[in-house]
Design a protein around this motif. Structure first.
Motif, short mmCIF file in Angstrom:
data_model
loop_
_atom_site.label_atom_id
_atom_site.label_comp_id
_atom_site.label_asym_id
_atom_site.label_seq_id
_atom_site.Cartn_x
_atom_site.Cartn_y
_atom_site.Cartn_z
N THR A 7 0.63 -1.17 -0.08
CA THR A 7 -0.12 0.14 -0.21
C THR A 7 0.90 1.26 0.10
N ASP A 8 0.19 2.25 -0.21
CA ASP A 8 0.86 3.67 -0.04
C ASP A 8 0.92 4.01 1.41
N PHE A 9 0.71 3.29 2.31
CA PHE A 9 0.59 3.61 3.87
C PHE A 9 2.11 3.36 4.20
N VAL A 10 2.65 4.28 4.98
CA VAL A 10 4.19 4.10 5.39
C VAL A 10 4.00 4.74 6.66
N ALA A 11 4.88 3.92 7.49
CA ALA A 11 5.14 4.56 8.95
C ALA A 11 6.56 4.82 9.11
N ARG A 12 6.56 5.52 10.08
CA ARG A 12 8.19 6.05 10.29
C ARG A 12 8.32 5.65 11.82
N ILE A 13 9.48 4.93 11.80
CA ILE A 13 9.90 4.48 13.34
C ILE A 13 10.70 5.74 14.12
N VAL A 14 9.89 5.96 15.09
CA VAL A 14 10.46 7.40 15.95
C VAL A 14 10.86 6.79 17.38
N TRP A 15 10.71 5.60 17.90
CA TRP A 15 11.13 4.99 18.90
C TRP A 15 11.33 3.40 18.96
N LEU A 16 12.34 2.94 19.66
CA LEU A 16 12.45 1.43 19.70
C LEU A 16 12.74 1.26 21.19
N GLY A 17 12.46 0.07 21.79
CA GLY A 17 12.79 -0.08 22.81
C GLY A 17 12.97 -1.49 23.29
N HIS A 18 13.12 -1.80 24.63
CA HIS A 18 13.22 -3.33 24.95
C HIS A 18 13.10 -3.33 26.45
N GLU A 27 8.62 -1.26 32.18
CA GLU A 27 8.93 -0.21 31.24
C GLU A 27 10.01 -0.82 30.53
N THR A 28 9.99 -0.04 29.16
CA THR A 28 11.06 -0.34 28.23
C THR A 28 12.27 0.47 28.31
N ARG A 29 13.44 -0.01 27.86
CA ARG A 29 14.54 1.19 27.56
C ARG A 29 14.71 1.39 26.02
N PRO A 30 15.02 2.42 25.78
CA PRO A 30 15.22 2.83 24.51
C PRO A 30 16.45 2.27 23.76
N LEU A 31 16.32 2.08 22.35
CA LEU A 31 17.32 1.47 21.43
C LEU A 31 17.54 2.37 20.21
N THR A 32 18.70 2.48 19.72
CA THR A 32 18.86 3.13 18.57
C THR A 32 18.47 2.01 17.37
N HIS A 33 18.71 1.03 17.64
CA HIS A 33 18.52 -0.19 16.31
C HIS A 33 17.89 -1.54 16.96
N MET A 34 17.53 -2.29 16.33
CA MET A 34 16.97 -3.57 16.76
C MET A 34 17.13 -4.42 15.78
N ASP A 35 17.95 -5.51 16.23
CA ASP A 35 18.30 -6.62 15.31
C ASP A 35 17.30 -7.81 15.64
N LEU A 36 16.62 -8.08 14.55
CA LEU A 36 15.78 -9.28 15.04
C LEU A 36 15.73 -10.54 14.35
N SER A 37 15.66 -11.73 15.16
CA SER A 37 15.93 -13.02 14.40
C SER A 37 14.45 -13.37 14.63
N PHE A 38 13.96 -14.78 14.09
CA PHE A 38 12.75 -15.32 14.02
C PHE A 38 12.20 -15.64 15.33
N ALA A 39 13.05 -15.44 16.42
CA ALA A 39 12.62 -15.42 17.65
C ALA A 39 12.27 -14.00 18.42
N GLY A 40 12.53 -12.97 17.54
CA GLY A 40 12.44 -11.47 18.20
C GLY A 40 13.52 -10.80 18.40
N TYR A 41 13.64 -9.93 19.47
CA TYR A 41 14.63 -9.24 19.77
C TYR A 41 15.52 -9.92 21.01
N GLU A 42 16.74 -10.49 20.72
CA GLU A 42 17.33 -11.24 21.80
C GLU A 42 17.46 -10.36 23.00
#
Length: 202
Positions: A7-18, A27-42
């Motif tokens: 679709t033409d609908f696009v979201a921008r990531i403005v925050w990541l946390g774990h 509460e989650t702590r902020p991240l600058t990036h997130m490396d994801l496997s099939f199991a999620g975020y390690e």
């Protein structure tokens, strides 16, 4: 014939946390990036290929049954978060207070994007939408600690605005500022949905 439509609908990531231990704190702590496997975020407390069933699927399984983990990530939108805050009488809500994994901006009525939609990043990292995330009372405790007197208003204000849960369909990395394109199932809505939702006769 493709079963999913870009679709033409696009979201921008403005925050990541774990969150490494939700039993200790939501509460989650902020991240600058997130490396994801099939199991999620390690290291994330919601990571894993399977999970024990909970109250959300109590009609299907005894509590604690091992099932496929379709709740690896909790994704919220800026727009829904602002609407929750406004109804509560707050100027803002932090995504970390709600235990969010990802906060996005740009897709209207984000909480109700169709189940089984995909959110695909610029490198091909792809998340599959499970369903709407139902609000619970856990964020209320965090909000109450940060903004005394407001926590009890959360659950009602967050109804149908709590974002979605998702799982990793294609491994990869997500970065702050990255665009996620929405892909939706190419099928009509089931016309019997309202009838199916009615309470069963005893």
């Amino acid at each position: 014939m493709p079963a999913l439509v870009p679709t033409d609908f696009v979201a921008r990531i403005v925050w990541l946390g774990h969150n490494a231990d939700r039993d200790a704190a939501l509460e989650t702590r902020p991240l600058t990036h997130m490396d994801l496997s099939f199991a999620g975020y390690e290291g994330e407390s919601h990571a894993g290929l399977t999970r024990p069933s909970d109250s959300r699927v109590a009609a299907q399984y005894p509590r604690g049954t091992e099932i496929r983990n379709t709740r690896q990530l909790s994704i919220l939108s800026v727009e829904d978060l602002a609407a929750i805050a406004a109804e509560m009488g707050l100027d803002r809500l932090e995504p970390s207070w709600l235990g969010a994994s990802v906060l996005v901006e740009g897709i209207p009525d984000f909480t109700h994007i169709p189940p089984s939609s995909r959110l695909q990043g610029e490198r091909g990292t792809t998340l599959t939408v499970d369903m709407e995330n139902r609000p619970c009372s856990l964020p209320a405790k965090v909000i109450e600690a940060a903004r005394p007197g407001f926590g009890k208003a959360f659950k009602r204000a967050a109804a149908h605005r709590r974002g979605i849960t998702a799982w990793v369909e294609r491994e990869g990395r997500l970065d702050l500022g990255e665009a996620l394109r929405l892909h939706v199932p190419d099928q009509p809505a089931w016309p019997h949905l309202e009838a199916a939702r009615r309470p069963q006769a005893s």
